[in-house]
Scaffold this active site. Structure first.
Site, PDB file in Angstrom:
ATOM      1  N   ALA A  16       1.241  -1.395   0.071  1.00  0.00           N
ATOM      2  CA  ALA A  16      -0.129  -0.120  -0.218  1.00  0.00           C
ATOM      3  C   ALA A  16       0.833   1.117  -0.308  1.00  0.00           C
ATOM      4  CB  ALA A  16      -0.979  -0.061   1.381  1.00  0.00           C
ATOM      5  N   SER A  18       1.005   5.425   0.061  1.00  0.00           N
ATOM      6  CA  SER A  18       0.705   6.423   0.024  1.00  0.00           C
ATOM      7  C   SER A  18       0.585   7.193  -0.525  1.00  0.00           C
ATOM      8  CB  SER A  18       0.123   6.892   1.433  1.00  0.00           C
ATOM      9  OG  SER A  18       1.991   7.457   1.853  1.00  0.00           O
ATOM     10  N   GLY A  19       1.645   7.476  -1.276  1.00  0.00           N
ATOM     11  CA  GLY A  19       3.025   8.313  -1.724  1.00  0.00           C
ATOM     12  C   GLY A  19       3.719   9.383  -0.732  1.00  0.00           C
ATOM     13  N   VAL A  21       6.772   8.870   2.248  1.00  0.00           N
ATOM     14  CA  VAL A  21       8.106   8.241   2.449  1.00  0.00           C
ATOM     15  C   VAL A  21       8.191   7.028   3.479  1.00  0.00           C
ATOM     16  CG1 VAL A  21       8.521   9.592   4.228  1.00  0.00           C
ATOM     17  CG2 VAL A  21      10.644   8.728   2.899  1.00  0.00           C
ATOM     18  N   CYS A 111      -9.581   2.906   9.736  1.00  0.00           N
ATOM     19  CA  CYS A 111      -9.444   3.162   8.790  1.00  0.00           C
ATOM     20  C   CYS A 111      -8.008   2.755   8.703  1.00  0.00           C
ATOM     21  CB  CYS A 111      -8.359   5.106   7.740  1.00  0.00           C
ATOM     22  SG  CYS A 111      -7.909   3.885   5.951  1.00  0.00           S
ATOM     23  N   GLY A 135       3.821   1.430   5.294  1.00  0.00           N
ATOM     24  CA  GLY A 135       4.430   1.556   5.515  1.00  0.00           C
ATOM     25  C   GLY A 135       4.660   2.140   7.280  1.00  0.00           C
ATOM     26  N   CYS A 210      -7.233  13.377   6.828  1.00  0.00           N
ATOM     27  CA  CYS A 210      -7.064  13.379   5.695  1.00  0.00           C
ATOM     28  C   CYS A 210      -8.328  14.292   4.403  1.00  0.00           C
ATOM     29  CB  CYS A 210      -6.281  12.715   4.722  1.00  0.00           C
ATOM     30  SG  CYS A 210      -7.655  11.187   4.733  1.00  0.00           S
TER      31      CYS A 210
END
Length: 376
Positions: A16, A18-19, A21, A111, A135, A210
């Site tokens: 997964a 997320s975009g 780091v 989530c 992560g 978010c």
């Protein structure tokens, strides 16, 4: 005991991404360990442009592009999966409903439970993947008998096991957390990302919620629930102010109360109770926030459910410390007593129980017992 990432055979892993780091480095480490890794970005909004851009690392169009670029550098396939409807139902609508009921939810925990390790994992297993990789900073430890335990990360400063306390034994069997045993600073993770050529190395961490684009939780709730004027009262029931919606407050809140009448002792007042039934917010002194115990519902265990009373440490908020407790499951409800009074416990939040570094399980706080009441 060995870590999940040290299994002898390579796994088919869905990472997964997320975009941000952390998820990029986690995917890179999983691939470097010899696993067959595929990256996936979760599209969680029907209108991603409505989510906050910039330092989010989660849900925007630019985040999906960052995740794709990272996957290209790592050299793994990459897809975007649309889970917007599921996210809206299980996370956003749950968030609104909890506040409307006078509780304080944790959407990140929800989530993880409903999206990343339910919807995502179920789809991954159906497609033949062995595990989902994220992560998060936590560890899955595998015993000689094959049983799995969720433990805190090696670095307590980055530990995220609290928001993973909703995972059950089946989900842990298919979870990889490549960053969990990393005793390094975030700067070192960023340096690793830079060495790997990942453009997200300098991307700011995500914060807040978010799906609230401007960070204004009260405004978001007001748009969903409408204004509902009510009274702010003290512990004696005397009206000391007014509000435009009880959902805009949380237990322990001090700022933004807009109380015109000063307290008799001149000290600050805090939110002690939120009653959606009569739309009343009760305020009082800090000492009245102390609680000696709580009940929690919907328990989820990271393994076999404990039997009888036990002594544990508990974490009550995502960035909170530990406190000693005794806890027992009684007719499906977790009954908890604190060794020392704890301040500002909010119904709707999660209590996560630990045995040393092992996560025993979690439950949603339903009611609290005031320490002052208990001593009276």
């Amino acid at each position: 005991m060995t870590e999940t990432s040290q299994r002898p055979r390579p796994l088919r892993v869905l990472a997964a991404m997320s975009g941000g780091v952390d998820s990029a480095v986690a995917a890179a480490r999983a691939a470097e360990a010899g696993h067959d890794v595929t990256g996936v970005h979760l599209a969680l909004s029907a209108n991603p442009q409505s989510f906050r851009t910039g330092a989010r690392g989660c849900c925007t169009i630019e985040d999906s592009r960052d995740a794709r670029r990272a996957a290209d550098v790592i050299g793994i396939p990459f897809y975007v999966w649309d889970l917007a409807d599921r996210f809206r139902e299980d996370v956003v609508e749950d968030f609104v409903a909890e506040y409307e009921a006078g509780r304080t939810p944790n959407p990140c925990l929800r989530c993880n439970e409903k999206i990343k390790f339910a919807a995502l994992l179920d789809k991954a297993l159906a497609l033949g993947f062995d595990a989902v990789c994220t992560g998060h900073y936590a560890q899955v430890i595998v015993g000689e008998d094959g049983t799995r335990e969720l433990h805190r990360a090696s670095d307590m400063a980055k530990d995220q096991s609290y928001v993973l306390g909703v995972l059950d034994e089946r989900q842990l069997a298919h979870a990889l957390f490549p960053l969990g045993d990393t005793v390094t600073t975030k700067d070192e993770i960023r340096a690793e990302a830079e060495r790997r050529g990942l453009a997200v190395a300098k991307k700011p961490d995500s914060h807040d919620i978010c799906f609230i684009a401007d960070g204004d939780t009260q405004g978001f709730l007001a748009n969903r629930l409408g204004k509902a004027e009510g009274d702010i009262v003290d512990e004696s029931g005397t009206v000391v102010g007014s509000h435009e919606g009880a959902y805009g407050f949380t237990i322990g809140q001090r700022k933004g109360l807009r109380i015109g009448t000063p307290a008799a002792d001149g000290k600050p007042r805090y939110v002690l109770d939120i009653s959606p039934v009569d739309n009343t917010v009760t305020v009082g002194p800090a000492a009245s926030l102390d609680v000696s115990g709580l009940t929690a519902v919907r328990p989820r265990w990271c393994g076999t459910a404990p039997t009888g009373p036990g002594t544990y440490t508990a974490q009550l908020r995502a960035h909170g410390g530990e406190t000693e407790v005794t806890a027992e499951l009684v007719d499906g409800t977790l009954e908890v007593s604190f060794t020392e009074p704890v301040r500002g416990v909010a119904p709707g939040q999660a209590i996560v129980l630990y045995d040393d570094t092992r996560v025993v399980g979690s439950a949603t706080i339903a009611t609290t017992t005031r320490a002052a009441t208990a001593m009276a």
